[in-house]
Design a protein around this motif. Structure first.
Motif, PDB file in Angstrom:
ATOM      1  N   GLU A  84       0.793  -1.067  -0.035  1.00 18.60           N
ATOM      2  CA  GLU A  84      -0.119   0.024   0.115  1.00 18.60           C
ATOM      3  C   GLU A  84       0.922   1.149  -0.026  1.00 18.60           C
ATOM      4  O   GLU A  84       0.489   2.138  -0.690  1.00 18.60           O
ATOM      5  N   ALA A  85       1.979   1.183   0.686  1.00 15.59           N
ATOM      6  CA  ALA A  85       2.949   2.292   0.902  1.00 15.59           C
ATOM      7  C   ALA A  85       3.459   2.582  -0.620  1.00 15.59           C
ATOM      8  O   ALA A  85       3.728   3.675  -0.900  1.00 15.59           O
ATOM      9  N   LEU A  86       3.946   1.494  -1.472  1.00 16.58           N
ATOM     10  CA  LEU A  86       4.380   1.810  -2.432  1.00 16.58           C
ATOM     11  C   LEU A  86       3.603   2.399  -3.630  1.00 16.58           C
ATOM     12  O   LEU A  86       3.984   2.975  -4.558  1.00 16.58           O
ATOM     13  N   HIS A  87       2.217   2.114  -3.460  1.00 13.36           N
ATOM     14  CA  HIS A  87       1.332   2.496  -4.300  1.00 13.36           C
ATOM     15  C   HIS A  87       1.344   4.324  -4.076  1.00 13.36           C
ATOM     16  O   HIS A  87       1.330   5.189  -5.062  1.00 13.36           O
ATOM     17  N   LEU A  88       1.866   4.772  -3.230  1.00 12.61           N
ATOM     18  CA  LEU A  88       1.836   6.140  -2.849  1.00 12.61           C
ATOM     19  C   LEU A  88       3.043   6.666  -3.000  1.00 12.61           C
ATOM     20  O   LEU A  88       3.511   8.002  -3.501  1.00 12.61           O
ATOM     21  N   THR A  89       4.342   5.836  -2.742  1.00 12.38           N
ATOM     22  CA  THR A  89       5.593   6.223  -3.051  1.00 12.38           C
ATOM     23  C   THR A  89       6.260   5.216  -3.536  1.00 12.38           C
ATOM     24  O   THR A  89       7.213   4.519  -3.010  1.00 12.38           O
ATOM     25  N   PRO A  90       6.266   5.184  -4.837  1.00 14.75           N
ATOM     26  CA  PRO A  90       6.726   4.006  -5.531  1.00 14.75           C
ATOM     27  C   PRO A  90       8.523   4.184  -5.707  1.00 14.75           C
ATOM     28  O   PRO A  90       9.032   3.200  -6.047  1.00 14.75           O
ATOM     29  N   GLU A  91       8.925   5.247  -5.282  1.00 15.22           N
ATOM     30  CA  GLU A  91      10.395   5.174  -5.577  1.00 15.22           C
ATOM     31  C   GLU A  91      11.275   4.950  -4.171  1.00 15.22           C
ATOM     32  O   GLU A  91      12.356   5.145  -4.231  1.00 15.22           O
ATOM     33  N   ASP A  92      10.411   4.467  -3.174  1.00 11.09           N
ATOM     34  CA  ASP A  92      10.921   4.425  -1.943  1.00 11.09           C
ATOM     35  C   ASP A  92      11.811   3.155  -1.772  1.00 11.09           C
ATOM     36  O   ASP A  92      11.187   1.935  -1.768  1.00 11.09           O
ATOM     37  N   THR A 118      15.359  -4.753  -6.940  1.00  9.64           N
ATOM     38  CA  THR A 118      14.572  -3.315  -7.356  1.00  9.64           C
ATOM     39  C   THR A 118      15.151  -2.231  -6.422  1.00  9.64           C
ATOM     40  O   THR A 118      15.300  -1.026  -6.645  1.00  9.64           O
ATOM     41  N   ALA A 119      15.286  -2.567  -5.151  1.00 11.21           N
ATOM     42  CA  ALA A 119      15.815  -1.456  -4.273  1.00 11.21           C
ATOM     43  C   ALA A 119      17.199  -0.891  -4.523  1.00 11.21           C
ATOM     44  O   ALA A 119      17.348   0.184  -4.326  1.00 11.21           O
ATOM     45  N   VAL A 120      17.935  -1.691  -5.097  1.00  7.96           N
ATOM     46  CA  VAL A 120      19.398  -1.366  -5.524  1.00  7.96           C
ATOM     47  C   VAL A 120      19.155  -0.337  -6.840  1.00  7.96           C
ATOM     48  O   VAL A 120      19.916   0.579  -6.952  1.00  7.96           O
ATOM     49  N   GLN A 121      18.203  -0.824  -7.698  1.00  9.40           N
ATOM     50  CA  GLN A 121      17.878   0.110  -8.860  1.00  9.40           C
ATOM     51  C   GLN A 121      17.275   1.494  -8.339  1.00  9.40           C
ATOM     52  O   GLN A 121      17.776   2.456  -9.072  1.00  9.40           O
ATOM     53  N   LYS A 122      16.479   1.311  -7.514  1.00 11.27           N
ATOM     54  CA  LYS A 122      15.917   2.700  -6.996  1.00 11.27           C
ATOM     55  C   LYS A 122      16.910   3.747  -6.448  1.00 11.27           C
ATOM     56  O   LYS A 122      17.079   4.751  -6.414  1.00 11.27           O
ATOM     57  N   ASP A 123      17.778   2.959  -5.516  1.00  5.54           N
ATOM     58  CA  ASP A 123      18.897   3.533  -4.913  1.00  5.54           C
ATOM     59  C   ASP A 123      20.359   2.940  -4.934  1.00  5.54           C
ATOM     60  O   ASP A 123      20.678   2.066  -3.821  1.00  5.54           O
ATOM     61  N   PRO A 124      21.154   3.052  -5.839  1.00  9.39           N
ATOM     62  CA  PRO A 124      22.421   2.297  -6.165  1.00  9.39           C
ATOM     63  C   PRO A 124      23.491   2.800  -4.946  1.00  9.39           C
ATOM     64  O   PRO A 124      24.422   1.873  -4.954  1.00  9.39           O
ATOM     65  N   HIS A 125      22.989   3.675  -4.156  1.00  7.52           N
ATOM     66  CA  HIS A 125      24.052   4.122  -3.074  1.00  7.52           C
ATOM     67  C   HIS A 125      23.622   3.435  -1.975  1.00  7.52           C
ATOM     68  O   HIS A 125      24.460   3.828  -0.685  1.00  7.52           O
ATOM     69  N   SER A 126      22.728   2.789  -1.672  1.00 10.33           N
ATOM     70  CA  SER A 126      22.315   2.054  -0.448  1.00 10.33           C
ATOM     71  C   SER A 126      23.011   1.036   0.067  1.00 10.33           C
ATOM     72  O   SER A 126      22.829  -0.029  -0.757  1.00 10.33           O
ATOM     73  N   TRP A 127      23.847   0.891   0.807  1.00 10.97           N
ATOM     74  CA  TRP A 127      24.761  -0.408   1.086  1.00 10.97           C
ATOM     75  C   TRP A 127      23.741  -1.555   1.958  1.00 10.97           C
ATOM     76  O   TRP A 127      23.959  -2.533   1.701  1.00 10.97           O
ATOM     77  N   GLU A 128      22.549  -0.890   2.558  1.00 10.22           N
ATOM     78  CA  GLU A 128      21.593  -1.919   3.003  1.00 10.22           C
ATOM     79  C   GLU A 128      20.928  -2.906   1.873  1.00 10.22           C
ATOM     80  O   GLU A 128      20.805  -4.018   2.165  1.00 10.22           O
ATOM     81  N   ALA A 129      20.598  -1.936   0.890  1.00  9.73           N
ATOM     82  CA  ALA A 129      20.153  -2.619  -0.441  1.00  9.73           C
ATOM     83  C   ALA A 129      21.008  -3.593  -0.820  1.00  9.73           C
ATOM     84  O   ALA A 129      20.587  -4.711  -1.295  1.00  9.73           O
ATOM     85  N   TRP A 130      22.393  -3.480  -0.959  1.00  7.69           N
ATOM     86  CA  TRP A 130      23.149  -4.303  -1.728  1.00  7.69           C
ATOM     87  C   TRP A 130      23.534  -5.478  -0.741  1.00  7.69           C
ATOM     88  O   TRP A 130      23.661  -6.553  -1.103  1.00  7.69           O
ATOM     89  N   GLN A 131      23.570  -5.090   0.540  1.00 11.09           N
ATOM     90  CA  GLN A 131      23.801  -6.189   1.859  1.00 11.09           C
ATOM     91  C   GLN A 131      22.559  -7.175   1.619  1.00 11.09           C
ATOM     92  O   GLN A 131      22.714  -8.469   1.357  1.00 11.09           O
ATOM     93  N   THR A 132      21.320  -6.714   1.633  1.00  4.86           N
ATOM     94  CA  THR A 132      19.909  -7.793   1.479  1.00  4.86           C
ATOM     95  C   THR A 132      20.093  -8.337   0.289  1.00  4.86           C
ATOM     96  O   THR A 132      19.685  -9.584   0.059  1.00  4.86           O
ATOM     97  N   LEU A 133      20.399  -7.817  -1.003  1.00  5.55           N
ATOM     98  CA  LEU A 133      20.561  -8.387  -2.176  1.00  5.55           C
ATOM     99  C   LEU A 133      21.495  -9.581  -2.183  1.00  5.55           C
ATOM    100  O   LEU A 133      21.430 -10.790  -2.584  1.00  5.55           O
ATOM    101  N   GLY A 134      22.775  -9.321  -1.521  1.00  5.49           N
ATOM    102  CA  GLY A 134      23.654 -10.596  -1.388  1.00  5.49           C
ATOM    103  C   GLY A 134      22.939 -11.660  -0.513  1.00  5.49           C
ATOM    104  O   GLY A 134      23.304 -12.624  -0.915  1.00  5.49           O
ATOM    105  N   ARG A 135      22.469 -11.350   0.421  1.00  2.00           N
ATOM    106  CA  ARG A 135      21.797 -12.348   1.214  1.00  2.00           C
ATOM    107  C   ARG A 135      20.751 -13.020   0.564  1.00  2.00           C
ATOM    108  O   ARG A 135      20.636 -14.381   0.816  1.00  2.00           O
ATOM    109  N   ALA A 136      19.997 -12.451  -0.294  1.00  2.92           N
ATOM    110  CA  ALA A 136      19.001 -13.355  -1.035  1.00  2.92           C
ATOM    111  C   ALA A 136      19.508 -14.050  -1.889  1.00  2.92           C
ATOM    112  O   ALA A 136      19.198 -15.174  -2.358  1.00  2.92           O
ATOM    113  N   GLN A 137      20.596 -13.537  -2.617  1.00  2.93           N
ATOM    114  CA  GLN A 137      21.360 -14.312  -3.753  1.00  2.93           C
ATOM    115  C   GLN A 137      22.004 -15.664  -3.123  1.00  2.93           C
ATOM    116  O   GLN A 137      21.975 -16.717  -3.743  1.00  2.93           O
TER     117      GLN A 137
END
Length: 262
Positions: A84-92, A118-137
């Motif tokens: 629901e929040a993403l419908h309001l702020t899809p770039e978060d 998608t999180a990495v694409q929205k914010d490539p400078h977010s180290w948390e997003a890269w960390q979560t991506l690595g754990r998912a991979q």
């Protein structure tokens, strides 16, 4: 790898967001004049200007609720709030990153990787997003991709001991184990091929027509063996003498000596 929780907490309380909504409503009521009539052109213009801010406030409220639900392991409800929040702020990007964490907790690895990407694409400078991506991979067994994601996260935030000591260290350990397993499997495969390369001992059929024919030929040859032996002697002077010696107790074999194979 050690389990992980929510890497970020929402600092503001939900009650503060609620109070802001009430303040916005109170401000809207001031648009009424003394006669009780509404200045509709001014009202429409004001609401149009406040709409992005209202979306942000509503999205943050939903994000806060989702975090509380996720902390209480009500993952499906948390996902619903964040959608629901993403419908309001899809770039978060943080919403996608937290969705990936929840999806991993639900063991839905493919959607988790997609949300983290998608999180990495929205914010490539977010180290948390890269960390979560690595754990998912890692959850998909993509160790090399996970190591790269952790390295990018460390490039952005090199002082994170968690990334060094848990994520990247664990991924490299898994990579070493995978290589050792491949080496051992290759050695076993080579050894197995060496064992199977030897010619197996043939399984003869001792009642076959070929075996019987060979036995018969040997028997016929034994029947025609002479009972005497002729020896040619050459002396030193050049004289040649032929001597015939008879075998002692030599008998001609008959057909009763041989036993047929059948």
């Amino acid at each position: 790898m050690a389990s992980f929780g929510w890497k970020r907490k929402i600092g503001e309380k939900v009650s503060k967001v609620t109070s802001q909504q009430f303040e916005a409503q109170a401000a809207d009521e001031q648009d009424l004049d003394d006669s009780g009539q509404v200045d509709w052109p001014h009202e429409a213009k004001k609401k149009k200007g406040l709409l992005p801010e209202e979306n942000l406030a509503r999205s943050k409220h939903l994000k806060d609720e989702g975090v509380i639900l996720a902390e209480n392991e009500r993952y499906r409800e948390a996902l619903h709030k964040w959608d629901e929040a993403l419908h309001l702020t899809p770039e978060d990007a943080t919403l996608y990153e937290m969705k990936s964490q929840v999806l991993m907790s639900l063991h839905e690895m493919f959607p988790a990787v997609h949300a983290a990407e998608t999180a990495v694409q929205k914010d490539p400078h977010s180290w948390e997003a890269w960390q979560t991506l690595g754990r998912a991979q890692l959850g998909l067994g993509e160790i090399a991709l996970a190591i790269r994601s952790f390295q990018v996260a460390l490039h952005i935030h090199p002082l994170s001991s968690e990334l060094w000591n848990e994520d990247l260290s664990w991924a490299r350990k898994l990579q070493q184990q995978k290589r050792a397993t491949k080496t051992e499997a290759g050695a076993q495969s080579i050894a197995a091929q060496g064992q199977t390369s030897k010619d197996p001992i043939p399984d003869y059929d001792f009642e076959s027509e070929e075996i019987l024919a060979v036995c018969s030929a040997i028997a016929e040859k034994e029947k025609t063996t002479p009972a005497s032996r002729t020896v040619v002697i050459v002396s030193a002077s050049g004289d040649v003498e032929t001597v015939t010696e008879k075998k002692e107790n030599a008998v001609n074999p008959d057909g009763t000596v041989f036993i047929k194979a059948r």
